[in-house]
Scaffold this active site. Structure first.
Site, short mmCIF file in Angstrom:
data_model
loop_
_atom_site.label_atom_id
_atom_site.label_comp_id
_atom_site.label_asym_id
_atom_site.label_seq_id
_atom_site.Cartn_x
_atom_site.Cartn_y
_atom_site.Cartn_z
N HIS A 126 -8.19 -12.87 -1.27
CA HIS A 126 -7.11 -13.59 -1.95
C HIS A 126 -5.83 -13.49 -1.13
CE1 HIS A 126 -4.06 -13.79 -5.41
NE2 HIS A 126 -4.31 -15.00 -4.97
N CYS A 152 -4.18 -5.90 -7.01
CA CYS A 152 -3.01 -6.76 -6.87
C CYS A 152 -3.05 -7.91 -7.88
CB CYS A 152 -2.90 -7.32 -5.46
SG CYS A 152 -2.58 -6.04 -4.23
N HIS A 153 -4.15 -8.69 -7.86
CA HIS A 153 -4.20 -9.84 -8.74
C HIS A 153 -5.48 -9.89 -9.56
CE1 HIS A 153 -1.52 -10.85 -5.38
NE2 HIS A 153 -0.73 -11.26 -6.36
N GLY A 154 -6.21 -8.78 -9.60
CA GLY A 154 -7.36 -8.67 -10.48
C GLY A 154 -8.59 -9.44 -10.08
#
Lengths: 62, 276, 272
Positions: free
Chosen positions: C217, C236-238
């Site tokens: 990502h 960080c963003h799952g």
């Protein structure tokens, strides 16, 4: 006899520029391989017993 | 138009001038002369196995030379520019070199905690130096700095011959030559007094291949090793050079022929005047 | 050795006539150098130095004439073989027959082409090697390449454990997978995946999973043994990755990247 042979060579290989150039590059390719092989062989003969590949088998395990 | 006579005179004059200049340069400017006290005894030319344009190094000798370096020289001399991986395929197998490298601890890091840590050596590590810095080296050697040996063969006049002569040239100082305390007499060293003591003695080490370890044998081997260290590309360079010279010579001959073939019609032209 | 004098002779004597000057001729040549229209008499002339073919009307058809030993009253020139002749009918044509090739024209043409071709071929060999050498020069040097590979001792990684290795500045995840993890990775339907890839395409040996530990990502480092699918989880963003490192949930578009690696023997892994 020789003249006819030369004439054949000329007509088949040298007359057309495309054939001539193809021949030149094919020769270059073959020459390089042959020359490299021959030179390496001569080199190894001159230096027999001195290079690493000559003594390597003494130290390689298994 | 210059007459042929004066032209010839000029040629003769120019040639003599060049000859006189050359001879004068050779005798009065050229630095090759024997001044033993200042520049050391000129080393004799030894028949190295790698001498000449067609000779590679004797790799068995490099291997023995590495042993001499490791067991004798490396106590004082570093070899900074040679990494463990350089030995692979030259004097040792990859497995042997890996094992040798792992015996040495290297500082690496930082790790996850930001600390430097010790780890066993890898192929990409360089030869460990005997002293951490120059000051430590001088302090341990009465103020003299043992030079790094990586490029020593290239860095000294006489190269391998000089090195061999230095290693085997220790002797009693002749009458009238005063040698200070802590220095040693060696006629091949510029000035005659060297800080390094004689390091090689007969039977000092035991070669793994059974070669008798005489002083001159060890000196020859370690010099071959250091010549390799200074020029690891040596074998490949000579081989490539020989091949290039062969091809270029043939090309030169062919170019001469082609030039002559092209010029034949031009050169055999005649201009004829007919008066009418 | 035997070739060189012949080669030299051939190279220099081909088109010009190097006649042996007689001592007398040379003497006169130099003595009279200021005299533009001097006459040189050389006698007796060597038989090869003179000879003329004449037409029936007496004009000269061709004539062998050498600038070294001219016959008759000829203006002397040092660097030209042209001769001024007081004749309105005839032209002196030097005889070149001695210098013409004896071979048939077709043969010499073919030979010339062969020489051109050979030169071209050898030049091509040289050019190819020069270019290769320059290009090799631009690639990574040996010390960089030596650092580009990392060797990992696999015996120190127990089954069911993760190890993170630093390689070229990036983390590399190595997981010694258990039997159940392997069968779980193989059981996953490809249709469930965002970036369909079977487990066998992602490993060389099923028990060893080797991947770059960089979330596809935005480049965070995922945490091991976490997430909804029992694999990795990027904090960080799952993004959730499964036990084969494939993306299952979250914003990441692709599976975790596989670096180049090689097994050396049973218990050694070389990354790079």
């Amino acid at each position: 006899m020789l003249y006819r042979f030369v004439g054949t060579i000329y007509r088949t290989l040298l007359r057309r520029n495309s054939v001539f150039l193809t021949g030149v590059f094919t020769t270059a390719f073959v020459t390089e391989i042959v020359f490299d092989t021959a030179a390496d062989k001569a080199w190894d003969t001159i230096n027999r017993g001195k290079q690493w590949k000559d003594i390597e088998n003494k130290y390689v395990q298994n | 138009m210059t007459s042929p006579n004066s032209y010839n005179t000029k040629v003769v004059l120019a040639t003599s001038l060049a000859a006189v200049t050359g001879i004068g340069f050779y005798f009065f400017v050229n630095p090759i002369h024997a001044n033993e006290a200042e520049e050391g005894l000129h080393p004799p030319a030894y028949p190295w196995s790698h001498k000449g344009p067609f000779s590679t190094f004797d790799h068995a000798s490099i291997r023995r030379g590495y042993q001499v370096y490791r067991e004798v020289c490396s106590a004082c001399h570093s070899l900074d520019r040679i990494a463990w991986r350089n030995l692979v395929g030259v004097s040792h197998t990859a497995d042997e070199v890996k094992a040798m490298a792992e015996e040495v601890e290297y500082t690496d890091g930082p790790n996850d905690e930001g600390e430097n840590f010790q780890r066993p050596g890898k192929l990409s590590d360089y030869m460990p130096p005997p002293y951490p810095n120059e000051e430590a080296a001088r302090a341990s050697n009465a103020g003299a700095l043992p030079p790094d040996l990586s490029l020593i063969v290239k860095a000294r006049h006489g190269g391998a011959d000089y090195l061999f002569s230095i290693l085997t040239g220790y002797m009693e100082a002749p009458a009238g030559v005063e040698i200070r305390e802590g220095l040693y007499y060696n006629p091949y060293f510029p000035g005659g007094a060297i800080s390094m003591a004689r390091a090689l003695f007969d039977g000092l080490i035991e070669y793994e291949d059974g070669t008798p370890a005489t002083t001159s044998q060890m000196a020859k081997d370690v010099t071959t090793f250091l010549a390799w260290a200074a020029e690891p590309e040596h074998d490949e360079r000579k081989k490539m050079g020989v091949k290039a010279i062969i091809v270029i010579s043939i090309l030169t001959a062919l170019s001469v022929w082609l030039k002559r073939a092209r010029f034949a019609s031009l050169k055999s032209r005649k201009i004829v005047y007919v008066f009418n | 050795m035997a070739v060189s004098p012949r080669l030299a002779t051939a190279a220099f004597n081909r088109t010009f006539i190097n006649a042996p000057y007689t001592a007398a001729a040379i003497k006169q040549l130099f003595e009279s150098s200021s005299n533009l229209r001097s006459t040189i008499h050389v006698s007796p002339n060597p038989s090869w130095a003179v000879g003329a073919k004449r037409r029936s009307d007496g004009s000269i058809l061709s004539k062998t004439i050498l600038n070294a030993a001219p016959t008759g009253n000829i203006q002397k020139r040092l660097s030209s073989s042209s001769a001024a002749v007081d004749s309105s009918k005839s032209t002196i044509v030097p005889d070149f027959s001695k210098y013409r090739k004896s071979s048939e024209p077709n043969t010499s043409r073919a030979f010339a082409y062969l020489m051109v071709g050979t030169t071209g071929a050898l030049t091509a060999v040289g050019a190819k090697n020069s270019i290769t050498d320059f290009l090799v020069n631009m690639s990574a040097s040996a010390d960089v390449l030596a650092l580009a590979k990392v060797e990992v001792d696999l015996t120190k990684i127990p089954e069911g454990k993760n190890v993170v290795i630093k390689w070229r500045g990036k983390p590399v995840f190595i997981r010694h997978r258990t039997e159940s993890e392997i069968s779980e990775a193989n059981a996953t339907q490809l249709s469930e995946l965002r970036d369909p890839q079977s487990d066998s395409d992602r490993v060389k040996k099923p028990e060893w999973l080797v991947m770059l530990g960089v979330c596809t990502h935005l480049g965070c480092v995922p945490i091991g043994e976490a997430g909804d699918y029992g694999g990795w989880y990027c904090p960080c963003h799952g993004s959730h990755y499964d036990i084969s490192g494939r993306i299952r949930k979250g914003p990441a578009p692709l599976n975790l990247e596989i670096p180049q690696y090689e097994f050396e023997g049973e218990d050694s892994l070389i990354i790079g």
